[in-house]
Design an enzyme around this catalytic site. Structure first.
Site, PDB file in Angstrom:
ATOM      1  N   GLY A  27       0.783  -1.232   0.000  1.00 53.78           N
ATOM      2  CA  GLY A  27       0.000   0.000   0.000  1.00 53.78           C
ATOM      3  C   GLY A  27       0.811   1.276   0.000  1.00 53.78           C
ATOM      4  CB  SER A  28       4.280   2.243  -0.869  1.00 50.04           C
ATOM      5  OG  SER A  28       4.433   1.785  -2.183  1.00 50.04           O
ATOM      6  CG  ASN A  29       1.790   3.110  -5.726  1.00 53.08           C
ATOM      7  OD1 ASN A  29       2.196   4.101  -6.319  1.00 53.08           O
ATOM      8  ND2 ASN A  29       2.419   1.935  -5.765  1.00 53.08           N
ATOM      9  CG  MET A 105      -1.513  -8.723  -6.025  1.00 53.59           C
ATOM     10  SD  MET A 105      -0.521  -7.875  -7.291  1.00 53.59           S
ATOM     11  CE  MET A 105       0.435  -9.262  -7.897  1.00 53.59           C
ATOM     12  NE  ARG A 106      -8.352 -12.136  -5.497  1.00 58.37           N
ATOM     13  CZ  ARG A 106      -8.077 -13.416  -5.605  1.00 58.37           C
ATOM     14  NH1 ARG A 106      -8.308 -14.036  -6.739  1.00 58.37           N
ATOM     15  NH2 ARG A 106      -7.587 -14.089  -4.591  1.00 58.37           N
ATOM     16  CG  ASN A 122      -2.979  -1.247 -13.023  1.00 55.95           C
ATOM     17  OD1 ASN A 122      -2.878  -1.353 -11.791  1.00 55.95           O
ATOM     18  ND2 ASN A 122      -2.266  -1.996 -13.848  1.00 55.95           N
ATOM     19  CG  HIS A 124       2.598  -2.570 -14.993  1.00 59.13           C
ATOM     20  ND1 HIS A 124       2.288  -3.749 -14.325  1.00 59.13           N
ATOM     21  CD2 HIS A 124       3.639  -2.853 -15.810  1.00 59.13           C
ATOM     22  CE1 HIS A 124       3.102  -4.695 -14.751  1.00 59.13           C
ATOM     23  NE2 HIS A 124       3.929  -4.191 -15.639  1.00 59.13           N
TER      24      HIS A 124
END
Ligand code: GRF
Length: 201
Positions: A27-29, A105-106, A122, A124
């Protein structure tokens, strides 16, 4: 991946967006977005965290920041459709304009993506379309490419795919280890995700 201006957006632009973050891990983002909202760097309200991992550190971060949490474990549902229906049902309690995936992660189903059409983004850790998947930083290092980077993009029904909003490169040094490269990538992510939200909101 072609950066888009944002013609396809139907996000309300004037009063800021109601943001939901989906995350499964550290959860750093998430923390970077909490900070950006707090410091008014983005016109958004962070309404809710959705997580499929009750034990994830991101859940503790949300509780500490007093942000609502929706916990939905995939194992508790017979199918992905039921799992997503539970998320959708619970999200209906909030007026969400934008969903930001931050280490969720889904894969979301085409139906879910359609429901929130052009409202899911998202982040990435690579220069997409290069190095999709869960090990993008290591894959770039192993491939001995000169540059890697970070991409923020709209989500479609393919993995790590959809129109780019922002992309920034990082030079891979000859001395880089996975750890040192990860640190620089994550620091860049924490700057880029708020910037991308600012562009589209
Ligand atoms: C980040 O590297 C993000 O790009 C990827 O998952 C990671 C999540 O990290 N999608 P964190 O949980 O935000 O620290």
């Amino acid at each position: 991946m072609n950066p888009v201006a944002s013609p396809q957006l139907n996000i309300p632009r004037c009063n800021g967006v109601n943001l939901a973050i989906f995350a499964s891990g550290n959860g750093s983002n998430f923390a970077a977005l909490v900070k950006a909202v707090k410091e008014k760097k983005i016109k958004a309200k962070l309404i809710v965290l959705v997580s499929d991992k009750p034990e994830a550190f991101v859940v503790k971060r949300a509780q500490k920041a007093k942000i609502a949490v929706i916990l939905v474990k995939r194992e508790d549902f017979a199918s992905r459709a039921d799992f997503e229906a539970a998320i959708i049902q619970r999200l209906k309690n909030y007026k969400i304009d934008l969903i930001a995936l931050a280490g969720f992660m889904r894969m979301l189903s085409p139906g879910f993506v359609k429901l929130y059409r052009n409202r899911i983004i998202n982040i990435h850790p690579s220069l997409l379309p290069a190095f999709k998947g869960a090990h993008a930083i290591k894959d770039a290092l192993d491939a001995k490419v000169a540059f890697t980077g970070v991409t923020v993009h709209f989500v479609d029904s393919k993995m790590d795919h959809g129109p780019a909003i922002l992309q920034k490169q990082i030079k891979i040094k000859r001395t880089d280890t996975l750890n040192s490269l990860e640190k620089r990538i994550h620091a860049l992510e924490h700057k880029l995700y708020p910037q991308a939200i600012k562009i589209i909101s």
